[in-house]
Scaffold this active site. Structure first.
Site, PDB file in Angstrom:
ATOM      1  CG  HIS A   2      21.855   3.591  31.974  1.00  0.00           C
ATOM      2  ND1 HIS A   2      21.219   3.272  30.799  1.00  0.00           N
ATOM      3  CD2 HIS A   2      21.905   2.442  32.696  1.00  0.00           C
ATOM      4  CE1 HIS A   2      20.906   1.981  30.800  1.00  0.00           C
ATOM      5  NE2 HIS A   2      21.299   1.460  31.945  1.00  0.00           N
TER       6      HIS A   2
ATOM      7  CB  SER B 132      17.734   0.119  27.783  1.00  0.00           C
ATOM      8  OG  SER B 132      18.741   0.881  28.380  1.00  0.00           O
TER       9      SER B 132
ATOM     10  NE  ARG C  24      15.929   0.089  36.810  1.00  0.00           N
ATOM     11  CZ  ARG C  24      15.664  -0.725  35.800  1.00  0.00           C
ATOM     12  NH1 ARG C  24      15.220  -0.227  34.666  1.00  0.00           N
ATOM     13  NH2 ARG C  24      15.819  -2.022  35.908  1.00  0.00           N
TER      14      ARG C  24
ATOM     15  CE  LYS D 139      23.741 -14.891  25.087  1.00  0.00           C
ATOM     16  NZ  LYS D 139      23.629 -14.764  26.533  1.00  0.00           N
TER      17      LYS D 139
END
Ligand code: PNS
Length: 179
Positions: free
Chosen positions: A16, A130, A93, A40
């Protein structure tokens, strides 16, 4: 031209950071905006406040970057502000990211008339996400190369017991090898 770099950033990774740094060289201003889905909330390792704090610290050196958050649809966030938020930045990516990102970009254009620009992360980050970083950190593994310092510190803090135990084991191993 301004840009918005949206994401979960749970936590922000070196991939990132690479995309953000490249974007900050191209655009006048980049707003990194953290998706906050109140419904959430439990799905994230870090709370919204923690993610914002990590982002503030990780991006402090980038003068034309600011940090924000949003709830709901990204296109609503883009149109809400009186200030021109510009275009949406998403990082790629590998080719595998492209299909999903293409779909989201088209949908965002359809429902909000937004433009998305893709920026390719350097190949050394192609395997970093992540979720993988969270997984490695949950076992006390070394994530220091994969995330900025602020994320690494926060992950070590979150899993302080596991890292302390692993550090102890590694110290004991080193000492047992001493002549
Ligand atoms: O870091 P992520 O999880 O890949 O980020 C995804 C994110 C937050 C950019 C995306 O899920 C999003 O924009 N969510 C907000 C809800 C929304 O606008 N969904 C419509 C996409 S069609």
């Amino acid at each position: 031209m301004n840009a918005v770099f949206p994401g979960s950033f749970d936590p922000i990774t070196s991939g990132h950071m690479d995309v953000l740094t490249r974007a900050s060289r191209i655009f006048d201003h980049v707003t990194v905006t953290v998706m906050h889905n109140a419904r959430k909330q439990g799905r994230h390792l870090f709370t919204l406040d923690e993610r914002l704090e990590i982002l503030e610290s990780a991006t402090g050196h980038l003068e034309n970057v600011s940090v924000d958050s949003f709830d709901g649809l990204l296109v609503d966030y883009m149109s809400r502000s009186s200030q021109d938020k510009g275009i949406i930045i998403r990082g790629l990516r590998a080719v595998s990211d492209y299909e999903y990102e293409l779909q989201i970009a088209h949908l965002n254009r359809q429902i909000g008339d937004t433009e998305t620009v893709f920026i390719m992360a350097a190949t050394r980050w192609s395997f970093v996400s992540s979720s993988m970083v969270r997984e490695i950190a949950s076992y006390g593994g070394d994530i220091s190369e994969m995330v900025p310092h602020a994320s690494a510190q926060a992950l070590r803090h979150k899993h302080a017991d596991i890292y302390a135990e692993r550090d102890m084991q590694q110290r004991a191993q080193r000492e047992s090898r001493l002549p």
